[in-house]
Design a protein around this motif. Sequence first.
Motif, PDB file in Angstrom:
ATOM      1  N   LYS A 218       0.843  -1.210   0.000  1.00 17.52           N
ATOM      2  CA  LYS A 218       0.000   0.000   0.000  1.00 17.52           C
ATOM      3  C   LYS A 218       0.873   1.252   0.000  1.00 17.52           C
ATOM      4  O   LYS A 218       0.599   2.213  -0.727  1.00 17.52           O
ATOM      5  N   TYR A 219       1.936   1.249   0.810  1.00 19.61           N
ATOM      6  CA  TYR A 219       2.862   2.387   0.818  1.00 19.61           C
ATOM      7  C   TYR A 219       3.451   2.600  -0.572  1.00 19.61           C
ATOM      8  O   TYR A 219       3.482   3.725  -1.090  1.00 19.61           O
ATOM      9  N   GLU A 220       3.907   1.508  -1.180  1.00 17.58           N
ATOM     10  CA  GLU A 220       4.559   1.596  -2.486  1.00 17.58           C
ATOM     11  C   GLU A 220       3.584   2.132  -3.549  1.00 17.58           C
ATOM     12  O   GLU A 220       3.943   3.020  -4.347  1.00 17.58           O
ATOM     13  N   LYS A 221       2.363   1.641  -3.524  1.00 16.76           N
ATOM     14  CA  LYS A 221       1.353   2.095  -4.487  1.00 16.76           C
ATOM     15  C   LYS A 221       1.036   3.569  -4.300  1.00 16.76           C
ATOM     16  O   LYS A 221       0.973   4.340  -5.277  1.00 16.76           O
ATOM     17  N   ASP A 222       0.861   3.994  -3.042  1.00 16.06           N
ATOM     18  CA  ASP A 222       0.556   5.394  -2.755  1.00 16.06           C
ATOM     19  C   ASP A 222       1.719   6.304  -3.155  1.00 16.06           C
ATOM     20  O   ASP A 222       1.507   7.411  -3.674  1.00 16.06           O
ATOM     21  N   ALA A 223       2.955   5.861  -2.918  1.00 12.64           N
ATOM     22  CA  ALA A 223       4.129   6.669  -3.266  1.00 12.64           C
ATOM     23  C   ALA A 223       4.198   6.909  -4.769  1.00 12.64           C
ATOM     24  O   ALA A 223       4.452   8.028  -5.223  1.00 12.64           O
ATOM     25  N   ILE A 224       3.954   5.862  -5.535  1.00 15.05           N
ATOM     26  CA  ILE A 224       3.997   5.993  -6.998  1.00 15.05           C
ATOM     27  C   ILE A 224       2.889   6.919  -7.491  1.00 15.05           C
ATOM     28  O   ILE A 224       3.101   7.753  -8.385  1.00 15.05           O
ATOM     29  N   GLN A 225       1.681   6.818  -6.897  1.00 17.31           N
ATOM     30  CA  GLN A 225       0.584   7.705  -7.272  1.00 17.31           C
ATOM     31  C   GLN A 225       0.896   9.160  -6.945  1.00 17.31           C
ATOM     32  O   GLN A 225       0.394  10.075  -7.602  1.00 17.31           O
ATOM     33  N   MET A 226       1.734   9.405  -5.947  1.00 21.32           N
ATOM     34  CA  MET A 226       2.130  10.760  -5.575  1.00 21.32           C
ATOM     35  C   MET A 226       3.345  11.242  -6.364  1.00 21.32           C
ATOM     36  O   MET A 226       3.904  12.296  -6.085  1.00 21.32           O
ATOM     37  N   ASN A 227       3.756  10.450  -7.366  1.00 22.28           N
ATOM     38  CA  ASN A 227       4.930  10.775  -8.183  1.00 22.28           C
ATOM     39  C   ASN A 227       6.221  10.756  -7.379  1.00 22.28           C
ATOM     40  O   ASN A 227       7.165  11.504  -7.674  1.00 22.28           O
ATOM     41  N   TYR A 228       6.275   9.917  -6.351  1.00 22.13           N
ATOM     42  CA  TYR A 228       7.484   9.719  -5.567  1.00 22.13           C
ATOM     43  C   TYR A 228       8.159   8.420  -6.010  1.00 22.13           C
ATOM     44  O   TYR A 228       7.567   7.587  -6.694  1.00 22.13           O
ATOM     45  N   THR A 229       9.404   8.246  -5.582  1.00 22.73           N
ATOM     46  CA  THR A 229      10.188   7.067  -5.946  1.00 22.73           C
ATOM     47  C   THR A 229      10.425   6.195  -4.725  1.00 22.73           C
ATOM     48  O   THR A 229      11.165   6.593  -3.814  1.00 22.73           O
ATOM     49  N   PRO A 230       9.792   5.016  -4.648  1.00 21.99           N
ATOM     50  CA  PRO A 230      10.076   4.105  -3.530  1.00 21.99           C
ATOM     51  C   PRO A 230      11.550   3.719  -3.518  1.00 21.99           C
ATOM     52  O   PRO A 230      12.161   3.554  -4.582  1.00 21.99           O
ATOM     53  N   THR A 231      12.129   3.587  -2.331  1.00 17.89           N
ATOM     54  CA  THR A 231      13.545   3.248  -2.220  1.00 17.89           C
ATOM     55  C   THR A 231      13.840   1.876  -2.801  1.00 17.89           C
ATOM     56  O   THR A 231      14.866   1.653  -3.435  1.00 17.89           O
ATOM     57  N   ILE A 232      12.940   0.935  -2.594  1.00 17.76           N
ATOM     58  CA  ILE A 232      13.106  -0.417  -3.145  1.00 17.76           C
ATOM     59  C   ILE A 232      11.787  -0.859  -3.750  1.00 17.76           C
ATOM     60  O   ILE A 232      10.741  -0.266  -3.505  1.00 17.76           O
ATOM     61  N   ASP A 233      11.847  -1.916  -4.571  1.00 17.50           N
ATOM     62  CA  ASP A 233      10.646  -2.522  -5.129  1.00 17.50           C
ATOM     63  C   ASP A 233      10.224  -3.699  -4.257  1.00 17.50           C
ATOM     64  O   ASP A 233      11.053  -4.340  -3.611  1.00 17.50           O
ATOM     65  N   THR A 234       8.935  -3.999  -4.265  1.00 20.84           N
ATOM     66  CA  THR A 234       8.427  -5.113  -3.476  1.00 20.84           C
ATOM     67  C   THR A 234       9.153  -6.414  -3.819  1.00 20.84           C
ATOM     68  O   THR A 234       9.432  -7.239  -2.951  1.00 20.84           O
ATOM     69  N   GLU A 235       9.488  -6.601  -5.100  1.00 20.88           N
ATOM     70  CA  GLU A 235      10.141  -7.827  -5.522  1.00 20.88           C
ATOM     71  C   GLU A 235      11.517  -8.007  -4.884  1.00 20.88           C
ATOM     72  O   GLU A 235      12.031  -9.115  -4.762  1.00 20.88           O
ATOM     73  N   GLU A 236      12.144  -6.879  -4.504  1.00 23.02           N
ATOM     74  CA  GLU A 236      13.495  -6.958  -3.939  1.00 23.02           C
ATOM     75  C   GLU A 236      13.499  -7.442  -2.499  1.00 23.02           C
ATOM     76  O   GLU A 236      14.527  -7.879  -1.983  1.00 23.02           O
ATOM     77  N   ILE A 237      12.355  -7.371  -1.836  1.00 23.28           N
ATOM     78  CA  ILE A 237      12.314  -7.655  -0.400  1.00 23.28           C
ATOM     79  C   ILE A 237      12.762  -9.073  -0.086  1.00 23.28           C
ATOM     80  O   ILE A 237      13.432  -9.324   0.902  1.00 23.28           O
ATOM     81  N   SER A 238      12.415 -10.017  -0.936  1.00 24.78           N
ATOM     82  CA  SER A 238      12.802 -11.403  -0.683  1.00 24.78           C
ATOM     83  C   SER A 238      13.966 -11.851  -1.571  1.00 24.78           C
ATOM     84  O   SER A 238      14.259 -13.032  -1.679  1.00 24.78           O
ATOM     85  N   ALA A 239      14.649 -10.863  -2.215  1.00 25.26           N
ATOM     86  CA  ALA A 239      15.718 -11.228  -3.151  1.00 25.26           C
ATOM     87  C   ALA A 239      17.019 -11.587  -2.443  1.00 25.26           C
ATOM     88  O   ALA A 239      17.929 -12.131  -3.047  1.00 25.26           O
ATOM     89  N   HIS A 240      17.121 -11.255  -1.150  1.00 24.44           N
ATOM     90  CA  HIS A 240      18.299 -11.589  -0.347  1.00 24.44           C
ATOM     91  C   HIS A 240      19.582 -11.043  -0.958  1.00 24.44           C
ATOM     92  O   HIS A 240      20.598 -11.737  -1.040  1.00 24.44           O
ATOM     93  N   LYS A 241      19.550  -9.796  -1.366  1.00 21.18           N
ATOM     94  CA  LYS A 241      20.747  -9.166  -1.899  1.00 21.18           C
ATOM     95  C   LYS A 241      21.671  -8.772  -0.753  1.00 21.18           C
ATOM     96  O   LYS A 241      21.261  -8.613   0.363  1.00 21.18           O
ATOM     97  N   LYS A 242      22.931  -8.601  -1.072  1.00 20.80           N
ATOM     98  CA  LYS A 242      23.849  -8.075  -0.081  1.00 20.80           C
ATOM     99  C   LYS A 242      24.801  -7.091  -0.745  1.00 20.80           C
ATOM    100  O   LYS A 242      25.149  -7.227  -1.913  1.00 20.80           O
ATOM    101  N   GLY A 243      25.207  -6.099   0.014  1.00 19.18           N
ATOM    102  CA  GLY A 243      26.117  -5.103  -0.518  1.00 19.18           C
ATOM    103  C   GLY A 243      27.547  -5.527  -0.278  1.00 19.18           C
ATOM    104  O   GLY A 243      27.894  -6.036   0.772  1.00 19.18           O
ATOM    105  N   ALA A 244      28.411  -5.360  -1.288  1.00 23.13           N
ATOM    106  CA  ALA A 244      29.828  -5.683  -1.159  1.00 23.13           C
ATOM    107  C   ALA A 244      30.503  -4.552  -0.398  1.00 23.13           C
ATOM    108  O   ALA A 244      30.481  -3.397  -0.837  1.00 23.13           O
ATOM    109  N   VAL A 245      31.114  -4.887   0.731  1.00 29.16           N
ATOM    110  CA  VAL A 245      31.712  -3.860   1.588  1.00 29.16           C
ATOM    111  C   VAL A 245      32.810  -3.107   0.855  1.00 29.16           C
ATOM    112  O   VAL A 245      32.865  -1.870   0.891  1.00 29.16           O
ATOM    113  N   LYS A 246      33.695  -3.825   0.177  1.00 28.72           N
ATOM    114  CA  LYS A 246      34.798  -3.170  -0.520  1.00 28.72           C
ATOM    115  C   LYS A 246      34.291  -2.214  -1.597  1.00 28.72           C
ATOM    116  O   LYS A 246      34.818  -1.126  -1.781  1.00 28.72           O
TER     117      LYS A 246
END
Length: 458
Positions: A218-246
């Motif tokens: 709901k937050y993501e949908k409302d943000a897009i309707q307000m012409n805002y940019t969500p920090t992440i996409d819903t699909e990314e939540i379970s993607a288990h990404k990690k940032g490389a420290v170096k």
Amino acid sequence: MKSTAVRQEESVKWSAKPKFAPSMSWMALGFLWLIFAMNATSREIMFRVMPAIVDDYQLSADVVGEMVSLIMVSTGILSIFGASWSDKRGLGWARKYSGVWIALGYTTFSILTGVSAFTSVVVGFVIFQVIKNMFGGIGESIEVSTVAEWWPRERRGFALGAHHSAYPWGTLLSGLLISFILVQFDGEWRMPFLLIPLLIIPIYIAYWFFSSKNNYQKYEKDAIQMNYTPTIDTEEISAHKKGAVKELLKNPNILVGTLCVLLGQAAFTGLNFWLAPYLAFVGHFNYAAAAGWSVIFTITGGIGQIFWGNISDKIGRRKTLLIAFAWLSVALVLFQFSAQNLVWLVGVQLFAGICTNAIFPVTFSLITDSAKSGSTGTAMGISMTGMYLGAVSPIVLGFLINQGGGWNSYSGYITGLYFLASCMVIAFLFILFFTRETVGKKRGKDWSLVKKESCGIE
């Protein structure tokens, strides 16, 4: 008078104006503010009862400086690993699965500190506080990252500033509560550790039920309707990404931002270590009064975080940080007059508070702006690790106080203030020469010794 058609047209234009933020963002901010307030309070109790601890264990200034530095530095020891683990466990609403275990950790060890059988000697006190702060540092990384992911990128500065106001305002309330508890229990410094952390239990239960996939969508949908940019996409939540420290550390905005929060924490931890003993031993305040009066700067501290965080969304992170670090270099020197009378004590704290806490959420915004999607938690873990290395400042302050004549001598405290102010000057120069703007009109157009591409700016 205006015609009906004109009024209807104006009404349509007014309703078309975007709201400040989605309703789910505000609700998430409220819960996460309360959680961070409890996390911050768990480490602030020690400072508020420090004069009583000094008396109980009969500690000298240099020993207390080493003890406080060890406890505070431990806050960042596991932040990178814990934040990276949180990125893998899930982003956005799903960070609750990692956050709950960390909150349980810092709450448990805060309470254990209040059990006299475990802290009858100073070693027991230090061990429990070190473990508690290790959990707390990871918790802060997770809590800040979660706020960034529940809010649109265009409002990130405001969101992180409002969230971090829990450190001054939450600790202001806890400081008054600590003072009350000390009075009620005849100065028994363990009671605040034993009682106050229990408040997080109902808070986290309520947040657990709020932080759901449906509410995040709901937050993501409302943000897009307000012409805002969500920090992440819903699909990314379970993607288990990690940032490389170096890879993250190669970005000057992240590396220099980390160095600046290190210096900022040196000043903030140093001031917290410095103020209550200065009021008690030089200003001759009683211990309860020293605890209560040493949190006045938190009033403007919260206002400053919200104000400068919001301003940084408009004028840029760099310009905001340059103003804040210059402000603090002056304010810290003025603390030498704080024990003269209540007018000076209140005035200096209110003046300093405008920027004491603001440097952190604005720098966090610079860092999270510069991190790649899915690595926000790891970037915050890096900054937390660096930040709490800055907590070694009490070692320097303890040494300077001892060299100046001990707890009851004025001169060592003043030398310590100039040391803290010099940290702010160095941070100012780091921001000026080695970072690039990430938002606003100057994004990619500002001057620096580093290239904008190295900061992730196209």
